[in-house]
Design a protein around this motif. Structure first.
Motif, mmCIF file in Angstrom:
data_model
loop_
_atom_site.group_PDB
_atom_site.id
_atom_site.type_symbol
_atom_site.label_atom_id
_atom_site.label_comp_id
_atom_site.label_asym_id
_atom_site.label_seq_id
_atom_site.Cartn_x
_atom_site.Cartn_y
_atom_site.Cartn_z
ATOM 1 N N ALA A 346 -71.719 66.447 61.420
ATOM 2 C CA ALA A 346 -70.874 66.941 62.282
ATOM 3 C C ALA A 346 -70.843 65.850 63.568
ATOM 4 O O ALA A 346 -71.731 65.510 64.228
ATOM 5 C CB ALA A 346 -70.911 68.239 63.007
ATOM 6 N N LYS A 347 -69.599 65.647 64.064
ATOM 7 C CA LYS A 347 -69.503 64.537 64.878
ATOM 8 C C LYS A 347 -68.598 65.236 66.106
ATOM 9 O O LYS A 347 -67.689 66.235 65.982
ATOM 10 C CB LYS A 347 -68.508 63.375 64.432
ATOM 11 C CG LYS A 347 -69.443 62.532 63.276
ATOM 12 C CD LYS A 347 -68.732 61.638 62.557
ATOM 13 C CE LYS A 347 -68.836 61.553 61.070
ATOM 14 N NZ LYS A 347 -69.121 62.918 60.328
ATOM 15 N N SER A 348 -68.750 64.590 67.180
ATOM 16 C CA SER A 348 -68.049 64.948 68.479
ATOM 17 C C SER A 348 -67.427 63.636 68.926
ATOM 18 O O SER A 348 -67.790 62.452 68.498
ATOM 19 C CB SER A 348 -68.844 65.600 69.527
ATOM 20 O OG SER A 348 -69.426 66.614 69.071
ATOM 21 N N ALA A 349 -66.606 63.730 69.899
ATOM 22 C CA ALA A 349 -65.939 62.227 70.564
ATOM 23 C C ALA A 349 -65.556 62.398 71.939
ATOM 24 O O ALA A 349 -65.420 63.610 72.289
ATOM 25 C CB ALA A 349 -64.681 61.963 69.556
ATOM 26 N N VAL A 350 -65.700 61.538 72.713
ATOM 27 C CA VAL A 350 -65.352 61.393 74.060
ATOM 28 C C VAL A 350 -64.342 60.027 74.026
ATOM 29 O O VAL A 350 -64.561 59.129 73.441
ATOM 30 C CB VAL A 350 -66.417 61.020 74.830
ATOM 31 C CG1 VAL A 350 -67.348 62.436 75.022
ATOM 32 C CG2 VAL A 350 -67.293 60.129 74.586
ATOM 33 N N ARG A 351 -63.578 60.170 75.183
ATOM 34 C CA ARG A 351 -62.789 59.000 75.336
ATOM 35 C C ARG A 351 -63.249 58.333 76.845
ATOM 36 O O ARG A 351 -63.292 59.209 77.655
ATOM 37 C CB ARG A 351 -61.398 59.184 75.142
ATOM 38 C CG ARG A 351 -60.324 58.070 75.217
ATOM 39 C CD ARG A 351 -58.949 58.434 74.703
ATOM 40 N NE ARG A 351 -59.061 58.914 73.382
ATOM 41 C CZ ARG A 351 -57.909 59.802 72.933
ATOM 42 N NH1 ARG A 351 -56.920 60.122 73.508
ATOM 43 N NH2 ARG A 351 -58.106 60.188 71.639
ATOM 44 N N LEU A 352 -63.265 57.179 76.999
ATOM 45 C CA LEU A 352 -63.898 56.568 78.193
ATOM 46 C C LEU A 352 -62.515 55.832 79.048
ATOM 47 O O LEU A 352 -61.760 55.309 78.198
ATOM 48 C CB LEU A 352 -64.598 55.252 78.064
ATOM 49 C CG LEU A 352 -66.098 55.850 77.136
ATOM 50 C CD1 LEU A 352 -67.056 54.734 77.089
ATOM 51 C CD2 LEU A 352 -66.660 57.004 77.480
ATOM 52 N N ALA A 353 -62.479 56.103 80.132
ATOM 53 C CA ALA A 353 -61.358 55.368 80.998
ATOM 54 C C ALA A 353 -61.736 54.791 82.283
ATOM 55 O O ALA A 353 -62.771 55.111 82.810
ATOM 56 C CB ALA A 353 -60.316 56.628 81.279
ATOM 57 N N ARG A 354 -61.014 53.831 82.544
ATOM 58 C CA ARG A 354 -61.245 53.280 84.128
ATOM 59 C C ARG A 354 -60.744 54.036 85.203
ATOM 60 O O ARG A 354 -60.059 55.051 84.779
ATOM 61 C CB ARG A 354 -60.393 51.979 83.941
ATOM 62 C CG ARG A 354 -60.525 50.701 82.941
ATOM 63 C CD ARG A 354 -59.678 49.511 83.347
ATOM 64 N NE ARG A 354 -59.607 48.758 82.214
ATOM 65 C CZ ARG A 354 -60.429 48.197 81.701
ATOM 66 N NH1 ARG A 354 -61.550 47.776 82.210
ATOM 67 N NH2 ARG A 354 -60.149 47.318 80.536
ATOM 68 N N ALA A 355 -61.156 53.834 86.202
ATOM 69 C CA ALA A 355 -60.722 54.559 87.310
ATOM 70 C C ALA A 355 -59.285 54.479 87.463
ATOM 71 O O ALA A 355 -58.674 55.434 87.862
ATOM 72 C CB ALA A 355 -61.349 53.888 88.634
ATOM 73 N N SER A 356 -58.307 53.747 87.098
ATOM 74 C CA SER A 356 -57.031 53.936 87.109
ATOM 75 C C SER A 356 -56.408 54.694 86.218
ATOM 76 O O SER A 356 -55.250 54.911 85.987
ATOM 77 C CB SER A 356 -56.455 52.273 86.595
ATOM 78 O OG SER A 356 -56.928 51.905 85.193
ATOM 79 N N GLY A 357 -57.332 55.175 85.175
ATOM 80 C CA GLY A 357 -56.847 56.240 84.329
ATOM 81 C C GLY A 357 -56.382 55.591 82.745
ATOM 82 O O GLY A 357 -56.503 56.080 81.808
#
Lengths: 433, 433
Positions: A346-357
């Motif tokens: 089973a997998k999960s996921a996250v999304r990474l963003a800069r401070a600018s969004g």
């Protein structure tokens, strides 16, 4: 036939698998099934998750009543039939919310339950997500290309009559302003719109020939001066003149449905302005897709009507998502043969963003492992709870919320991710597995 | 929401046109609307008419009950709403029967009624015909390419959940042998088929790893030795060995779902033969379309499973048919502006054939004119009565009859008309207008 029941919207083999599984321990083993797309359609930079809300709704109507039982009894043993009679999905579902962007390998939906209860849902879940996500993904590109000018979805006649309703919903999710489809208005609250077709103008023809002015006068009388008059049934220049003669400069809009829309829009704009009708808007329609919409960006067009290309996914009519068993009693499993190998567990996921969004990366990791470190970026988990113990959770996002979420998501993409030209996914996916 | 009612499967503008028409004489003028395709999808040689039976069925459920009235009352005047409450189509419909081949300009459906009653049906009729004909047209090419080997339609998961049901029906009409879709089996009597997916085999994995043999044994126990075992979950060669070990040479078939299907089919055939199992059949599936099917013609394949490409029309997901007003109170009418001009007046059509049965030409002529002379060829009228006074005629051809009719129709094409490569329509259309 009962159209309110969804239990037979599934494949024969789901039921024969249940039948075989019920004879041994497999049926009741704890399983995790995962929905994901191995890749995006050719050249696409992102996909849009759509249909999750419909999955949850149709799940509650996935019941084997007498009619359904009669059908499956033709090829199933008594024990299986008895099990189906009592069937309720009792497991949990987590997933990307509607309007979330997805990329290759994103764990879009995670279904936890016994093998038998979860395998049964494969076809229905995939049908909905593959269709709705294909339409929403195409529509989002059109909305981007339209650069804040409104789009009216009017493709119902180009797709299956019920797919049309789901298409309207998916298009609205993606930012389209309104639909022609009345069932979508009733069922999902999508704003509906429309005025008249060529048939209406043609219908006023008499023994002496056409009478466009009579048609326009009748339409304005019935629908008000704010209506949109279709001016290209006969001669467009005359049509525009007739429209303003009849309705005056307070007319809502004129619609052009054929020809070189860019050239015609400019001509018609000039003509309207010279007739003292600068506030009359111009609606264009006729075989528009995201590329045609983009090519009209510099032209005096106010609203786009989009049909065929929207409801057929503009070249990608299905999202290509699959539903794979990834875990059995906690043991990761995966197909190994050939090029369709996938990663178990089973997998999960996250999304990474800069401070600018601006997003920079998606990270897919083993569920239960620590959430990946953003290394200076913000980290947003992508799965939310959708179903618990077989029941929809209370706070599944509404269609309106999902629409806003997608609009935000598109803004968060690196600029090249919104390009219409073929390219790689807008952000890379890293696997920590 | 009522899924049994079809009245809102239409466009907003059909109703605003009715509203405007009801204020004057237009609503009750005698009209003829015609369904036709301006062209075939790119490079296609013929189209297959499908969906007519569904049109007739859904027409009987096109009624404005309280729920539908509540929806349309939001934007319609009281007189229109009252008219809709009593709405019944009372006109006549003639058309090409299901399974009939069509070409550009063929008058596929002719709807006669008042303007108001007939305009209202545009969207529903087009949705059904455009979808079903697109699927049947693609499926017919696949059936031709398969050269009498059976095809199982298994694409439900790649299209909208209700479109899947109609797709199965259209595919069966086109000669496909069976479907995976259980609702199509119930609603339309299409034979359904299926055995097991990779998930079933994967589900037998334990702490010590996979157990393909246990999976096969369980499946054979439940479904009998005539079942089809999916052999490519792990290693295909070992999978085939396990299949025969467990089931013996009486096994029905093995299925290969990935990899180079031609190479694998040969390997597996050799292996089966060497294992003393020459009667075990080989089913292949996985991203097949008509070209892939044709490319496997020389390989030892017994059955094809086709999914995505079939239910998405293999590149042409909609048939592009339109519904045009062609006659008002006996006066031919037609749009004149730009490239979408069409020919007014109600049309009929005949198809001419040689004594050998090979068709040579379609002739479209003004309804009421003498039937064109075949000049030595047989002359077959193409339209049949479908609805009279709003009621379906008694002898609308059954799905089974239509299936046989299409099989005959394909045989009647000049040989180059069955080619898969891009080309012109298989026969020319002559207009006597």
């Amino acid at each position: 036939m009962s159209l309110d029941n969804t239990a037979l919207l599934t494949d024969h083999y789901e039921l024969t698998m249940v039948s075989a599984a019920l004879r041994g321990p497999l049926a009741s083993r704890s399983c995790v099934f995962e929905v994901f797309a191995r890749r995006l359609p050719d050249g696409r930079r992102y996909g849009v998750v759509a249909g999750t809300g419909r999955v949850i709704d149709e799940l509650t109507r996935f019941r084997f009543g007498d009619d359904e039982i009669a059908q499956v009894s033709q090829f199933l043993d008594e024990d299986t039939v008895a099990w189906l009679r009592d069937y309720r999905f009792t497991g949990d579902i987590d997933g990307y919310r509607e309007g979330e962007l997805y990329f290759p390998g994103s764990p879009i939906l995670t279904v936890r339950g016994t093998f038998a209860e979860a395998v049964l849902l494969e076809t229905l879940i995939l049908s909905i997500l593959n269709h709705d996500s294909a339409i929403a993904s195409a529509a989002a590109r059109m909305v981007s290309a339209a650069a804040k000018r409104p789009i009216i979805e009017m493709g119902s006649r180009r797709t299956h009559e019920r797919a049309a309703v789901a298409s309207s919903r998916a298009a609205y999710l993606a930012g389209v302003a309104a639909t022609s489809n009345l069932e979508a208005a009733r069922t999902f609250g999508v704003p509906s719109a429309g005025t008249a077709a060529h048939a209406f103008t043609l219908g006023f023809a008499g023994p002496d020939g056409p009478d466009e002015k009579a048609a326009f006068a009748a339409q304005v009388e019935a629908l008000g001066v704010g209506t949109t008059l279709l001016v290209d049934t006969y001669d467009i220049t005359q049509g525009v003149r007739n429209a303003i003669d009849v309705a005056g400069p307070g007319l809502g809009a004129v619609r052009i449905d054929s020809g070189d829309l860019g050239v015609l829009a400019r001509q018609v704009r000039d003509q309207l302005d010279s007739l003292g009708a600068p506030d009359v808007k111009i609606v264009v329609s006729g075989d528009l897709d995201e590329y045609a919409i983009a090519s009209l960006r510099a032209e005096p067009v106010d609203t786009y009507g989009v049909g065929t290309s929207l409801v057929t996914g503009s070249g990608a009519p299905t999202a290509g998502m699959v539903y794979k068993l990834v875990e059995v009693d906690g043991i990761p499993v995966a197909k190994r043969a050939s090029h369709k190998a996938s990663v178990g567990g089973a997998k999960s996921a996250v999304r990474l963003a800069r401070a600018s969004g601006t997003v920079v990366e998606e990270v897919v990791y083993r569920t239960g492992s620590p959430t990946p470190d953003g290394e200076g970026h913000s980290v947003r988990p992508l799965q939310i709870p959708l179903v618990r113990g077989g029941e929809p959770v209370a706070d599944v996002p509404s269609l309106t919320d999902s629409r806003a979420h997608l609009a935000d998501g598109l803004v968060s993409l690196p600029w090249e991710g919104l390009g219409l030209s073929h390219g790689d996914p807008a952000i890379p996916t890293r696997y920590e597995l």
